[in-house]
Design a protein around this motif. Structure first.
Motif, PDB file in Angstrom:
ATOM      1  N   PHE A 227     -14.064  -5.658  -5.204  1.00 38.36           N
ATOM      2  CA  PHE A 227     -13.522  -4.580  -6.202  1.00 38.36           C
ATOM      3  C   PHE A 227     -14.568  -3.949  -7.054  1.00 38.36           C
TER       4      PHE A 227
ATOM      5  N   PHE B 198     -13.282   1.814  -9.042  1.00 36.61           N
ATOM      6  CA  PHE B 198     -11.914   2.376  -9.190  1.00 36.61           C
ATOM      7  C   PHE B 198     -12.139   3.801  -8.701  1.00 36.61           C
TER       8      PHE B 198
ATOM      9  N   GLN C 126      -7.220   3.919  -5.541  1.00 38.82           N
ATOM     10  CA  GLN C 126      -6.569   3.046  -6.628  1.00 38.82           C
ATOM     11  C   GLN C 126      -5.710   4.303  -7.224  1.00 38.82           C
TER      12      GLN C 126
ATOM     13  N   PHE D  76      -0.599  -3.710  -8.553  1.00 40.20           N
ATOM     14  CA  PHE D  76      -1.625  -2.529  -9.020  1.00 40.20           C
ATOM     15  C   PHE D  76      -2.798  -3.586  -9.568  1.00 40.20           C
TER      16      PHE D  76
ATOM     17  N   PHE E  31      -5.651  -4.586  -7.635  1.00 37.79           N
ATOM     18  CA  PHE E  31      -6.676  -3.838  -7.051  1.00 37.79           C
ATOM     19  C   PHE E  31      -7.527  -3.194  -7.959  1.00 37.79           C
ATOM     20  N   VAL E  32      -7.585  -3.559  -9.215  1.00 40.77           N
ATOM     21  CA  VAL E  32      -8.559  -3.001 -10.499  1.00 40.77           C
ATOM     22  C   VAL E  32      -9.672  -3.925 -10.434  1.00 40.77           C
TER      23      VAL E  32
ATOM     24  N   TRP F  29      -7.089   1.010 -17.183  1.00 40.67           N
ATOM     25  CA  TRP F  29      -6.090   1.514 -16.195  1.00 40.67           C
ATOM     26  C   TRP F  29      -4.646   0.867 -16.124  1.00 40.67           C
TER      27      TRP F  29
ATOM     28  N   VAL G  41      -9.829   0.637   1.437  1.00 39.64           N
ATOM     29  CA  VAL G  41     -10.291   0.900  -0.219  1.00 39.64           C
ATOM     30  C   VAL G  41     -11.643   1.607  -0.458  1.00 39.64           C
TER      31      VAL G  41
END
Length: 479
Positions: free
Chosen positions: A14, A19, A23, A137, A140-141, A149, A221
């Motif tokens: 990631f 981001f 996302q 969520f 995924f950050v 975020w 992603v």
């Protein structure tokens, strides 16, 4: 060193993809999942008086309409967290949206009080899965800007309260409470319809031994964000980095570790046992006390706003009760909800700069300062300003606490741990009206404010005793 060049972890993945657009889409879906829960909390202020008048309910029966929703939320926080941790976030999303949307719509057609109470409790149970969306969520950050975020995601809660107040302002004077219930169920239907488009968390897939599926999600992603993954092998963080704080013991066989963990986290009460392990038991109990105090404070400040800001002269005047019944209530709730927006902005600025624990401490101290003058009765404008400031800071502190709870727990118990902490907070939300309103309406404003101040101090002590700072820290997968 050679092995490190051959593999990469999820956190590193990631960091590579950053981001981006992918996302942002997940943020909108997770935010849509939080939206109905915030609306449900707000809707109780609007439908209760209308139903009481139409069905000639007693004050106890009217209060039960709200209490049963909180009880449903309390049961739902653990249930959906357990399902998410054991069977994946997507199954949790489906269950949450299905139960909340159907029972929310059907409750609008309730023929009598008993059926309405039952259905509203089921709505609360369905919407108790809000932490599932947040924890999904989070995974995924990238760690570098995770705090910012996550605060942006929490903004959807505030937007949900504002939207519900606006909807009630339009619907209630022209139609009735049944229309408000029906229209308020639509966001949950949207979550249900979009469920098939969202990916499973790569962390869950790795925990379940489905590394190839996790890699495919990461490829999507990277493609959407216009980036490339490293030309190496993806390994779960706890395998690729055995020094991880929550890594599996070194004697566990490498090749069988995924299967072992899958069996472990799918066993009946292993998530609960993990919360009370030697590494987490202190954090777990401190978070429970912190969430209870923060939630009590949050609703206490809201209740004080509605009870005190409208009193022009003597304590307990009928004016506050009248305002709670007329159309100005919708505008008042709308305006007071706006106080949360600057609170979120301040927490967003602080938590990635000074850390989660320091952010909560600063915001709680500011809450304490804004409440101090209210021990003595103040002029109406000053009272309103002080309560707005207190609500701004307590909302910011609560937001950071939610983010901290999600970060400090490993993937195998993240939704369960944060969900139970939220559930304990809900208990504070249930108790608060019984205590705070009784004190204020009984002309004991100083006692009510002092109680909130004591809880503020208690929350500060809990934050200072928390053993971990999670700013910039990689997410752990297992205990």
């Amino acid at each position: 060193m050679d092995n490190e060049r051959l593999v990469y972890t999820l956190d590193e993945a990631f960091t590579y993809v950053g981001f981006g657009k992918f996302q942002v889409l997940l943020l909108l879906y997770a935010g849509l999942g939080l939206f109905p829960e915030a609306m449900e909390i707000m809707i109780q202020s609007f439908i209760g008086p209308a139903i009481k008048s139409e069905w000639r309910l007693s004050p106890t029966q009217e209060s039960l309409l709200t209490t049963v929703v909180f009880v449903g939320l309390l049961l739902g926080t653990y249930s959906w967290g357990y399902i998410s941790d054991n069977y994946g976030s997507r199954k949790g999303f489906y269950g949450v949206a299905l139960v909340a949307s159907l029972t929310g719509l059907v409750s609008a057609f309730s023929p009598n009080y008993l059926s309405l109470v039952t259905l509203r409790g089921l709505v609360g149970f369905g919407l108790g899965g809000g932490s599932v969306f947040v924890s999904w969520f989070l995974e995924f950050v990238p760690a570098s800007n995770r705090g910012l975020w996550m605060v942006v995601l929490e903004l959807f809660w505030t937007l949900g309260t504002i939207f519900e107040a606006s909807l009630a302002c339009i619907v209630m004077p022209r139609l009735n409470w049944r229309w408000l219930l029906a229209l308020s169920s639509l966001p949950s239907f949207a979550v249900l319809l979009l469920h098939g488009l969202v990916p499973e968390s790569p962390r869950y897939l790795c925990m379940a031994g489905q590394t190839a599926d996790a890699h495919r999600v990461l490829e999507k992603v990277a493609l959407k964000n216009g980036k490339k993954l490293p030309s190496r092998m993806l390994l779960p963080d706890n395998i690729a980095r055995p020094d991880n704080e929550f890594s599996v013991p070194e004697h566990n066989p490498l090749l069988s570790s995924s299967a072992h963990k899958t069996t472990q986290f799918k066993s009946g009460f292993s998530p609960i046992y993990s919360l009370f392990s030697s590494r987490l038991i202190r954090t777990t109990f401190l978070l429970w006390v912190l969430f209870f105090a923060e939630t009590f404070l949050y609703y206490g400040v809201i209740l004080l706003t509605s009870e005190l800001s409208v009193q022009q002269s003597e304590c307990g005047s009928a004016l506050s009760l009248q305002n709670a019944r007329d159309a100005s209530l919708y505008i008042e709730v709308f305006i007071t909800s706006l106080a949360e927006l600057p609170g979120l902005l301040i927490s967003a600025v602080l938590l990635d700069r000074v850390g989660r624990k320091m952010s909560m401490t600063i915001l709680s101290v500011l809450t304490f300062i804004f409440l101090i003058p209210l021990v003595i009765r103040q002029e109406v404008t000053l009272t309103t300003g002080l309560l707005f400031g207190a609500r701004m800071f307590v909302n910011g502190s609560s937001t950071v606490a939610c983010i901290y709870a999600l970060e400090v727990y490993p993937t195998s118990v993240r939704a369960t741990g944060s969900g139970i902490a939220n559930g304990v907070g809900i208990v504070g939300g249930v108790i608060c009206p019984l205590v705070a309103v009784a004190l204020v309406t009984g002309c004991h404003q100083p006692a009510a404010v002092i109680l909130l101040e004591v809880l503020t101090v208690l929350s500060i002590v809990c934050v200072l005793l928390l053993p971990f700072e999670t700013r910039g820290r990689e997410l752990a997968d297992t205990l």
